[in-house]
Design an enzyme around this catalytic site. Sequence first.
Site, PDB file in Angstrom:
ATOM      1  N   LYS A  33      94.568  92.876  42.048  1.00  0.00           N
ATOM      2  CA  LYS A  33      93.236  92.888  41.874  1.00  0.00           C
ATOM      3  C   LYS A  33      92.619  94.342  41.902  1.00  0.00           C
ATOM      4  O   LYS A  33      91.848  94.532  40.993  1.00  0.00           O
ATOM      5  CB  LYS A  33      92.770  91.896  43.150  1.00  0.00           C
ATOM      6  CG  LYS A  33      91.239  91.788  43.268  1.00  0.00           C
ATOM      7  CD  LYS A  33      90.613  90.963  44.115  1.00  0.00           C
ATOM      8  CE  LYS A  33      90.376  91.559  45.523  1.00  0.00           C
ATOM      9  NZ  LYS A  33      89.387  92.665  45.711  1.00  0.00           N
ATOM     10  N   ASN A  34      92.900  94.920  42.859  1.00  0.00           N
ATOM     11  CA  ASN A  34      92.034  96.240  43.159  1.00  0.00           C
ATOM     12  C   ASN A  34      92.511  97.251  41.972  1.00  0.00           C
ATOM     13  O   ASN A  34      91.853  98.049  41.659  1.00  0.00           O
ATOM     14  CB  ASN A  34      92.336  96.788  44.510  1.00  0.00           C
ATOM     15  CG  ASN A  34      91.623  95.917  45.491  1.00  0.00           C
ATOM     16  OD1 ASN A  34      91.173  95.180  45.272  1.00  0.00           O
ATOM     17  ND2 ASN A  34      91.988  96.430  46.890  1.00  0.00           N
ATOM     18  N   ARG A 103      81.880  93.174  44.925  1.00  0.00           N
ATOM     19  CA  ARG A 103      81.404  94.567  45.049  1.00  0.00           C
ATOM     20  C   ARG A 103      81.874  95.347  43.864  1.00  0.00           C
ATOM     21  O   ARG A 103      81.048  96.333  43.420  1.00  0.00           O
ATOM     22  CB  ARG A 103      82.148  94.978  46.278  1.00  0.00           C
ATOM     23  CG  ARG A 103      81.834  96.356  46.534  1.00  0.00           C
ATOM     24  CD  ARG A 103      82.407  96.741  47.834  1.00  0.00           C
ATOM     25  NE  ARG A 103      82.065  98.215  47.916  1.00  0.00           N
ATOM     26  CZ  ARG A 103      80.779  98.739  48.384  1.00  0.00           C
ATOM     27  NH1 ARG A 103      80.000  97.949  48.846  1.00  0.00           N
ATOM     28  NH2 ARG A 103      80.801  99.966  48.785  1.00  0.00           N
ATOM     29  N   CYS A 127      82.928  90.416  50.088  1.00  0.00           N
ATOM     30  CA  CYS A 127      83.361  89.570  51.073  1.00  0.00           C
ATOM     31  C   CYS A 127      82.230  90.003  52.468  1.00  0.00           C
ATOM     32  O   CYS A 127      81.471  91.299  52.189  1.00  0.00           O
ATOM     33  CB  CYS A 127      84.670  90.088  51.638  1.00  0.00           C
ATOM     34  SG  CYS A 127      85.974  89.277  50.820  1.00  0.00           S
ATOM     35  N   ARG A 132      79.303  97.684  54.031  1.00  0.00           N
ATOM     36  CA  ARG A 132      79.511  98.247  52.752  1.00  0.00           C
ATOM     37  C   ARG A 132      78.322  98.677  51.735  1.00  0.00           C
ATOM     38  O   ARG A 132      77.834  98.231  50.939  1.00  0.00           O
ATOM     39  CB  ARG A 132      79.886  97.040  52.048  1.00  0.00           C
ATOM     40  CG  ARG A 132      81.023  96.131  52.635  1.00  0.00           C
ATOM     41  CD  ARG A 132      81.917  95.283  51.946  1.00  0.00           C
ATOM     42  NE  ARG A 132      83.057  96.073  51.162  1.00  0.00           N
ATOM     43  CZ  ARG A 132      83.963  95.518  50.697  1.00  0.00           C
ATOM     44  NH1 ARG A 132      84.321  94.176  50.719  1.00  0.00           N
ATOM     45  NH2 ARG A 132      84.981  96.354  50.047  1.00  0.00           N
ATOM     46  N   PRO A 133      77.565  99.897  52.457  1.00  0.00           N
ATOM     47  CA  PRO A 133      76.833 100.633  51.638  1.00  0.00           C
ATOM     48  C   PRO A 133      77.110 101.139  50.215  1.00  0.00           C
ATOM     49  O   PRO A 133      78.571 101.214  50.238  1.00  0.00           O
ATOM     50  CB  PRO A 133      76.457 101.641  52.653  1.00  0.00           C
ATOM     51  CG  PRO A 133      77.438 101.876  53.411  1.00  0.00           C
ATOM     52  CD  PRO A 133      78.194 100.626  53.576  1.00  0.00           C
ATOM     53  N   ASP A 135      76.033 104.470  49.305  1.00  0.00           N
ATOM     54  CA  ASP A 135      75.348 105.703  49.196  1.00  0.00           C
ATOM     55  C   ASP A 135      76.498 106.680  48.667  1.00  0.00           C
ATOM     56  O   ASP A 135      75.946 107.865  47.905  1.00  0.00           O
ATOM     57  CB  ASP A 135      74.994 106.133  50.516  1.00  0.00           C
ATOM     58  CG  ASP A 135      76.205 106.074  51.546  1.00  0.00           C
ATOM     59  OD1 ASP A 135      76.740 105.215  51.615  1.00  0.00           O
ATOM     60  OD2 ASP A 135      76.616 107.114  52.308  1.00  0.00           O
ATOM     61  N   LEU A 136      77.730 106.546  48.887  1.00  0.00           N
ATOM     62  CA  LEU A 136      78.628 107.658  48.198  1.00  0.00           C
ATOM     63  C   LEU A 136      78.598 107.578  46.722  1.00  0.00           C
ATOM     64  O   LEU A 136      78.646 108.536  46.047  1.00  0.00           O
ATOM     65  CB  LEU A 136      79.992 107.357  48.836  1.00  0.00           C
ATOM     66  CG  LEU A 136      80.002 107.472  50.264  1.00  0.00           C
ATOM     67  CD1 LEU A 136      81.437 107.024  50.804  1.00  0.00           C
ATOM     68  CD2 LEU A 136      79.973 108.799  50.760  1.00  0.00           C
ATOM     69  N   ASP A 316      93.415  95.938  54.267  1.00  0.00           N
ATOM     70  CA  ASP A 316      93.238  94.441  53.770  1.00  0.00           C
ATOM     71  C   ASP A 316      94.521  93.409  54.339  1.00  0.00           C
ATOM     72  O   ASP A 316      94.290  92.458  53.919  1.00  0.00           O
ATOM     73  CB  ASP A 316      93.310  94.521  52.167  1.00  0.00           C
ATOM     74  CG  ASP A 316      92.424  95.076  51.511  1.00  0.00           C
ATOM     75  OD1 ASP A 316      91.108  94.982  52.189  1.00  0.00           O
ATOM     76  OD2 ASP A 316      92.355  95.348  50.464  1.00  0.00           O
ATOM     77  N   ILE A 338      88.460 101.037  59.053  1.00  0.00           N
ATOM     78  CA  ILE A 338      87.618 101.055  57.816  1.00  0.00           C
ATOM     79  C   ILE A 338      86.364 100.312  57.680  1.00  0.00           C
ATOM     80  O   ILE A 338      85.547 100.607  57.360  1.00  0.00           O
ATOM     81  CB  ILE A 338      88.655 100.738  56.547  1.00  0.00           C
ATOM     82  CG1 ILE A 338      90.038 101.437  56.809  1.00  0.00           C
ATOM     83  CG2 ILE A 338      88.127 101.067  55.307  1.00  0.00           C
ATOM     84  CD1 ILE A 338      89.921 103.056  56.439  1.00  0.00           C
ATOM     85  N   ARG A 407      89.431  84.302  45.112  1.00  0.00           N
ATOM     86  CA  ARG A 407      88.875  85.505  44.579  1.00  0.00           C
ATOM     87  C   ARG A 407      90.113  86.643  44.107  1.00  0.00           C
ATOM     88  O   ARG A 407      90.070  87.434  43.337  1.00  0.00           O
ATOM     89  CB  ARG A 407      87.869  86.521  45.359  1.00  0.00           C
ATOM     90  CG  ARG A 407      86.308  85.711  45.644  1.00  0.00           C
ATOM     91  CD  ARG A 407      85.713  86.653  46.347  1.00  0.00           C
ATOM     92  NE  ARG A 407      85.835  88.157  45.853  1.00  0.00           N
ATOM     93  CZ  ARG A 407      85.719  89.153  46.908  1.00  0.00           C
ATOM     94  NH1 ARG A 407      85.052  88.921  47.733  1.00  0.00           N
ATOM     95  NH2 ARG A 407      86.018  90.363  46.371  1.00  0.00           N
TER      96      ARG A 407
END
Length: 429
Positions: A33-34, A103, A127, A132-133, A135-136, A316, A338, A407
């Site tokens: 998935k990732n 996301r 999720c 989970r901002p 900004d980066l 994960d 994390i 998902r």
Amino acid sequence: MPLAFLKGETAVGQYLIEGGHKLEGRVRIQGSKNAVLPMMAAALLQRGTVILRHCPRIDDVRCMEEILRYTGARTWWQEENLFLDCSKIVTGEIPGAYADKMRSSVFLLGSLLPRLGSAAVSYPGGCTIGLRPVDLHVKLLRNLGAELTEHSGGISARAETLRGCRHRFPRVSVGATENGILAAVLARGETVLENCAREPEIFHLCRFLRKMGASIRGEGSSVICIQGQRELQPAQTEVPPDRIVAGTYLLAGAAVRGEVELCGAPVEEMGALLSVYRKMGGQYEVKSGTLFTDSRRVGKIPVQIATGCYPGFPTDLQSPLAAVCATIRGRSRIRETIFEDRYQAALEMRKMGAKVEISRGNLLIQGGRLYGAEVLAGDLRGGAALILAGLAAEGRTKIRPSRYVERGYEHIEEDLTALGGKIRKAVQE
Ligand code: UD1
């Protein structure tokens, strides 16, 4: 846990499990998935048809496919191969209904900007595992010359041309590293990204982009250099096997002391997990592309770990590991570094008799017996962890909703059934 996330759903999928059955046999590991999600975004950087082979048919991929279609791409499947024709892309404004669901929609900024010169996405969903901002991502795209406006609903971005730059990520982020690479491959001049994430998915993305004609050096290290190109060509690639799914099935075997063979598991990407597995009494060997695991001696040695960026222990797999710890005698300690809110699934296991507490940011688990119960899954890997706990528990477990698990797992209930587990999916009206 609040039930708010079930509101408004009429038919809720759920997993029904009868615990206590040993797992034994062989499963083939699905595509990652990732790895595939940023590759799908990368398809927007060229004007032909990209083919992704061994693509997992999971909800996140379907959602990204819908988003690409909305932008104007044509998509279709031939068996397990996904075709993405991006010759005509007409809009970069992604409505909230799509981007909200996952996301990874934030990657679309990195690929829609170079393609169209403007893009707008809602704040990404996904999720419920922490704040989970983004900004980066925002800082990085600004540094590449994009004008970004943040508003209540999301982010709008414009850029006549993106210009290569030197950018140091203030914190390590997988998604922001990937977004930086996507945005830089067509930028004018050279981009140097420092303090990059080193997850294998970044390596796979770069290998794919290189097939498309991108010039990238250094992936897999913390400094990645990209020489911008004028255009990229269509390409095809094999989606690599999913290290997190392989890890989940290995831990499912551990939870019930089974013997599970993982065909095509990316063993070279699973070092941290395999080392913890060996320490808890698990044995394994690799023969002709298959990881043979033997968990019959798991059960006596508790676990002490902290999650970390790759090559550390993957966040994960933290919840699935917690499910195994709940079956191991003695006190295990897990520290999540994390995502700040990722202990929910472990806390939910209390309903199954697990002795779990959080102390100074550590998850402490006093292992013992688990009993079947009705539990709620609030995130993808947490849902998988509850399935593992259900397999190990005495009696029946009901886990709902199934949608988070769907998902990322292609057919977890079929895979576990093939291994001898008693699990099925049902719909509750
Ligand atoms: C990716 C993975 C996810 C995995 C995670 C960490 C995908 C689709 N998802 O998520 O499965 O759990 O890496 O290995 O590949 N952060 C910020 N600001 C930002 C971005 C991130 O503060 O702009 C923080 C996050 O809140 C988190 C940390 O950085 O605490 C790491 O997140 P990141 O590596 O970005 O995770 P994702 O890319 O979202």
